[in-house]
Scaffold this motif. Sequence first.
Motif, PDB file in Angstrom:
ATOM      1  N   MET A  80       0.814  -1.213   0.000  1.00  0.00           N
ATOM      2  CA  MET A  80       0.000   0.000   0.000  1.00  0.00           C
ATOM      3  C   MET A  80       0.853   1.271   0.000  1.00  0.00           C
ATOM      4  N   PHE A  81       2.114   1.160   0.435  1.00  0.00           N
ATOM      5  CA  PHE A  81       3.046   2.296   0.435  1.00  0.00           C
ATOM      6  C   PHE A  81       3.306   2.726  -1.015  1.00  0.00           C
ATOM      7  N   THR A  82       3.283   4.031  -1.246  1.00  0.00           N
ATOM      8  CA  THR A  82       3.421   4.514  -2.628  1.00  0.00           C
ATOM      9  C   THR A  82       4.863   4.441  -3.164  1.00  0.00           C
ATOM     10  N   GLY A  89      14.450   8.723   0.657  1.00  0.00           N
ATOM     11  CA  GLY A  89      13.384   9.637   1.076  1.00  0.00           C
ATOM     12  C   GLY A  89      12.359   8.925   1.915  1.00  0.00           C
ATOM     13  N   ALA A  90      11.193   9.527   2.022  1.00  0.00           N
ATOM     14  CA  ALA A  90      10.040   9.027   2.786  1.00  0.00           C
ATOM     15  C   ALA A  90      10.134   9.348   4.267  1.00  0.00           C
ATOM     16  N   GLU A  91      11.266   9.906   4.701  1.00  0.00           N
ATOM     17  CA  GLU A  91      11.409  10.311   6.102  1.00  0.00           C
ATOM     18  C   GLU A  91      12.503  11.381   6.172  1.00  0.00           C
ATOM     19  N   PRO A  92      12.492  12.174   7.244  1.00  0.00           N
ATOM     20  CA  PRO A  92      13.532  13.200   7.354  1.00  0.00           C
ATOM     21  C   PRO A  92      14.910  12.572   7.558  1.00  0.00           C
ATOM     22  N   TRP A  93      15.916  13.179   6.994  1.00  0.00           N
ATOM     23  CA  TRP A  93      17.301  12.746   7.226  1.00  0.00           C
ATOM     24  C   TRP A  93      18.186  13.970   7.119  1.00  0.00           C
ATOM     25  N   TYR A 148      20.816  11.272  -3.100  1.00  0.00           N
ATOM     26  CA  TYR A 148      19.863  12.341  -3.408  1.00  0.00           C
ATOM     27  C   TYR A 148      18.614  12.233  -2.531  1.00  0.00           C
ATOM     28  N   ASP A 149      18.063  13.387  -2.181  1.00  0.00           N
ATOM     29  CA  ASP A 149      16.871  13.446  -1.337  1.00  0.00           C
ATOM     30  C   ASP A 149      15.623  13.470  -2.221  1.00  0.00           C
ATOM     31  N   SER A 150      14.673  12.627  -1.860  1.00  0.00           N
ATOM     32  CA  SER A 150      13.445  12.489  -2.649  1.00  0.00           C
ATOM     33  C   SER A 150      12.252  12.691  -1.719  1.00  0.00           C
ATOM     34  N   TYR A 151      11.351  13.592  -2.111  1.00  0.00           N
ATOM     35  CA  TYR A 151      10.226  13.940  -1.224  1.00  0.00           C
ATOM     36  C   TYR A 151       8.884  13.720  -1.926  1.00  0.00           C
ATOM     37  N   GLY A 152       7.946  13.242  -1.162  1.00  0.00           N
ATOM     38  CA  GLY A 152       6.584  13.126  -1.693  1.00  0.00           C
ATOM     39  C   GLY A 152       5.657  12.642  -0.620  1.00  0.00           C
ATOM     40  N   LEU A 153       4.378  12.594  -0.914  1.00  0.00           N
ATOM     41  CA  LEU A 153       3.403  12.043   0.025  1.00  0.00           C
ATOM     42  C   LEU A 153       2.245  11.466  -0.763  1.00  0.00           C
ATOM     43  N   SER A 154       1.614  10.458  -0.165  1.00  0.00           N
ATOM     44  CA  SER A 154       0.577   9.716  -0.876  1.00  0.00           C
ATOM     45  C   SER A 154      -0.518  10.640  -1.412  1.00  0.00           C
ATOM     46  N   GLU A 155      -0.887  11.633  -0.627  1.00  0.00           N
ATOM     47  CA  GLU A 155      -1.990  12.512  -1.027  1.00  0.00           C
ATOM     48  C   GLU A 155      -1.670  13.281  -2.317  1.00  0.00           C
ATOM     49  N   GLY A 186       1.626  19.374   6.500  1.00  0.00           N
ATOM     50  CA  GLY A 186       2.176  19.172   7.852  1.00  0.00           C
ATOM     51  C   GLY A 186       3.702  19.201   7.839  1.00  0.00           C
ATOM     52  N   ASP A 187       4.320  19.258   6.656  1.00  0.00           N
ATOM     53  CA  ASP A 187       5.782  19.203   6.562  1.00  0.00           C
ATOM     54  C   ASP A 187       6.392  20.602   6.638  1.00  0.00           C
ATOM     55  N   VAL A 188       7.511  20.675   7.347  1.00  0.00           N
ATOM     56  CA  VAL A 188       8.147  21.974   7.566  1.00  0.00           C
ATOM     57  C   VAL A 188       9.324  22.144   6.616  1.00  0.00           C
ATOM     58  N   ARG A 247      15.444  21.026   2.229  1.00  0.00           N
ATOM     59  CA  ARG A 247      15.255  19.705   2.837  1.00  0.00           C
ATOM     60  C   ARG A 247      14.178  19.805   3.928  1.00  0.00           C
ATOM     61  N   ILE A 248      13.290  18.820   3.981  1.00  0.00           N
ATOM     62  CA  ILE A 248      12.199  18.853   4.962  1.00  0.00           C
ATOM     63  C   ILE A 248      12.784  18.600   6.362  1.00  0.00           C
ATOM     64  N   THR A 249      12.509  19.513   7.281  1.00  0.00           N
ATOM     65  CA  THR A 249      13.056  19.363   8.635  1.00  0.00           C
ATOM     66  C   THR A 249      12.301  18.282   9.393  1.00  0.00           C
ATOM     67  N   GLY A 250      11.024  18.146   9.129  1.00  0.00           N
ATOM     68  CA  GLY A 250      10.198  17.164   9.831  1.00  0.00           C
ATOM     69  C   GLY A 250       8.755  17.581   9.658  1.00  0.00           C
ATOM     70  N   ARG A 251       7.867  16.878  10.319  1.00  0.00           N
ATOM     71  CA  ARG A 251       6.460  17.269  10.270  1.00  0.00           C
ATOM     72  C   ARG A 251       6.195  18.202  11.435  1.00  0.00           C
ATOM     73  N   SER A 252       5.287  19.165  11.232  1.00  0.00           N
ATOM     74  CA  SER A 252       5.063  20.073  12.354  1.00  0.00           C
ATOM     75  C   SER A 252       4.552  19.292  13.562  1.00  0.00           C
ATOM     76  N   GLY A 300      11.658   0.249   6.782  1.00  0.00           N
ATOM     77  CA  GLY A 300      10.946   1.351   6.128  1.00  0.00           C
ATOM     78  C   GLY A 300      11.231   2.635   6.864  1.00  0.00           C
ATOM     79  N   LYS A 301      10.176   3.372   7.186  1.00  0.00           N
ATOM     80  CA  LYS A 301      10.381   4.623   7.918  1.00  0.00           C
ATOM     81  C   LYS A 301      10.784   4.304   9.359  1.00  0.00           C
ATOM     82  N   ALA A 302      11.821   4.989   9.842  1.00  0.00           N
ATOM     83  CA  ALA A 302      12.291   4.725  11.205  1.00  0.00           C
ATOM     84  C   ALA A 302      11.369   5.359  12.241  1.00  0.00           C
TER      85      ALA A 302
HETATM   86  O1  DLL Z   1       6.600   8.574   2.053  1.00  0.00           O
HETATM   87  C1  DLL Z   1       6.139   8.829  -0.312  1.00  0.00           C
HETATM   88  C2  DLL Z   1       7.583   8.629  -0.603  1.00  0.00           C
HETATM   89  C3  DLL Z   1       8.054   7.351  -0.913  1.00  0.00           C
HETATM   90  C4  DLL Z   1       8.465   9.695  -0.636  1.00  0.00           C
HETATM   91  C5  DLL Z   1       9.377   7.154  -1.217  1.00  0.00           C
HETATM   92  C6  DLL Z   1       9.801   9.511  -0.967  1.00  0.00           C
HETATM   93  C7  DLL Z   1      10.265   8.232  -1.248  1.00  0.00           C
HETATM   94  P1  DLL Z   1       3.700   8.771   2.746  1.00  0.00           P
HETATM   95  O2  DLL Z   1       3.889   7.404   3.294  1.00  0.00           O
HETATM   96  O3  DLL Z   1       2.329   9.255   2.492  1.00  0.00           O
HETATM   97  O4  DLL Z   1       4.438   8.913   1.375  1.00  0.00           O
HETATM   98  O5  DLL Z   1       4.430   9.765   3.754  1.00  0.00           O
HETATM   99  C8  DLL Z   1       4.564  11.123   3.442  1.00  0.00           C
HETATM  100  O6  DLL Z   1       6.664  11.304   4.661  1.00  0.00           O
HETATM  101  O7  DLL Z   1       4.410  14.071   4.473  1.00  0.00           O
HETATM  102  C9  DLL Z   1       6.756  13.625   5.020  1.00  0.00           C
HETATM  103  O8  DLL Z   1       6.380  13.863   6.360  1.00  0.00           O
HETATM  104  C10 DLL Z   1       7.584  12.352   4.961  1.00  0.00           C
HETATM  105  N1  DLL Z   1       8.581  12.441   3.899  1.00  0.00           N
HETATM  106  C11 DLL Z   1       8.510  11.962   2.644  1.00  0.00           C
HETATM  107  N2  DLL Z   1       9.661  12.226   1.969  1.00  0.00           N
HETATM  108  C12 DLL Z   1      10.469  12.912   2.830  1.00  0.00           C
HETATM  109  C13 DLL Z   1      11.772  13.479   2.732  1.00  0.00           C
HETATM  110  C14 DLL Z   1       5.783   8.751   1.160  1.00  0.00           C
HETATM  111  N3  DLL Z   1      12.530  13.376   1.648  1.00  0.00           N
HETATM  112  C15 DLL Z   1       5.342  11.839   4.527  1.00  0.00           C
HETATM  113  N4  DLL Z   1      12.237  14.151   3.814  1.00  0.00           N
HETATM  114  C16 DLL Z   1       5.552  13.297   4.171  1.00  0.00           C
HETATM  115  C17 DLL Z   1      11.505  14.262   4.941  1.00  0.00           C
HETATM  116  C18 DLL Z   1       9.767  13.060   4.050  1.00  0.00           C
HETATM  117  N5  DLL Z   1      10.288  13.732   5.093  1.00  0.00           N
END
Ligand code: DLL
Length: 429
Positions: free
Chosen positions: A136-138, A207-211, A228-235, A297-299, A317-322, A417-419
């Motif tokens: 289900m994880f994107t 990506g998928a979590e702050p680092w 490389y840093d990769s950012y995104g969210l399911s929505e 919610g991301d800062v 770079r995303i610092t974290g979620r608020s 996965g996400k720590a």
């Molecule tokens: O984590 C999508 C993803 C998959 C991104 C693989 C990058 C690589 P969700 O599970 O919906 O989707 O979680 C999204 O994870 O709102 C952030 O809080 C956090 N997040 C995602 N990428 C980063 C990043 C995926 N590069 C939530 N740095 C987001 C910091 C991140 N936080």
Amino acid sequence: MYWDKKMETLKTADLKEIQLKRLKKTLKQVQNVGFYQKKLADAGINPSSIKTLDDITKIPFTKKQDLRDGYPFGFFAVPMKQIVRIHTTSGTTGKPTVVGYTRNDLDAWSDLIARNMTMVGITADDIFQNMVNYGMFTGGLGFHYGAEKIGMTVIPSATGNTKRQLEMMHDFGVTTIHCTPSYAMHLSEVAEENHVSLGSLKTGLFGAEPWSESTRKMLENRLGITAYDSYGLSELFGPGVAFECQERDGLHIWHDCYLVEIIDPQTGEHVADGEHGELVVTPLVKEAMPLLRYRTGDVTMLMEDGCLCRRGKKIARITGRSDDMLVIRGINVFPSQIEHVLLKIPEVGNQFMVYIDKINHLDEMTVEVEINREYFSGELADLANLQRKVVKELRDALELRTTVKLVEPGSLPRFEGKAKRVIDRREKE
Ligand code: DLL
């Protein structure tokens, strides 16, 4: 190195024109969603009242809780027959959020991933191991289809069995890997312990979590890669929303597909470029699940300096979620700041855990840190001094007194996965 040169290098005026056209289309599309019909009617907004991009501030925000309340399909703007895939967010608190995709959505999404990978020099000649959850994880299917679109050789290894992952990387001559930074750290540890040589490896997409920058340096040294840093969210489809280019100084966000605002989370007002706030995004090309002014919610912040390779402002770079921000005795701390401090200390290993308690009405933060083997026992070990050093580094950076416990290498949890490194044991009021 462009996947879609025209869209990636649009002149400002052309970009704005496309953004406005797509925003208007999105406003029409949301009329198929009961939540938005009501929300926009209550705010006295009809699509024709949005004439410029600045008018977006008239539109109310959409929050994560709104999506939860719409569980499961309340935000779908097309008939189910047109939905060809569903993903969900992990839903650690309550019901998960469901996201849906039409065939056009999947096509647009994989194009964005292809843009990102092409931007950092990846081509059809690369061999790609995708070490994230394929359910289900994107992150799994998202990267998979983007990589296939480029024509890379894709190894859908998913998570688990780290020794087998390393064996495949070695035997198949893998050049590019994708996983969470926490898993990459674990991978590098197991590679070192087992003396696996990864000579073909060039690029890591994490990506998928702050680092932090310290983690980047450590991963690059240990795995012999550029990270490389990769950012995104399911929505917003999933991964692919923003990505670093070869400068590795901020992430390019795809302005033709995502309209970006940074707000003060308290007031909802825009903050200036260079100031941190909450990222708010209106996706411009989503069909199945259009959203307006979605509060991620991301800062982060919009960066003041541009980039030579692509137009449009980058995000930091995303610092974290608020809502991940810890408030310890009134001081704001993001877990990524703790990571940054710890990993700069050479004696410290790459794993830590943070526990927050309330003791005699006072917040107390305890940090457990793994120490590298040669400094934990043997001639070089001076744990008392090292403990004081870690306390001092944390105090200098965070302006906060912490209790530090040095622990044996290998004793703290590893994550595929996400720590989850922070455990807040304070009772919520
Ligand atoms: O984590 C999508 C993803 C998959 C991104 C693989 C990058 C690589 P969700 O599970 O919906 O989707 O979680 C999204 O994870 O709102 C952030 O809080 C956090 N997040 C995602 N990428 C980063 C990043 C995926 N590069 C939530 N740095 C987001 C910091 C991140 N936080």
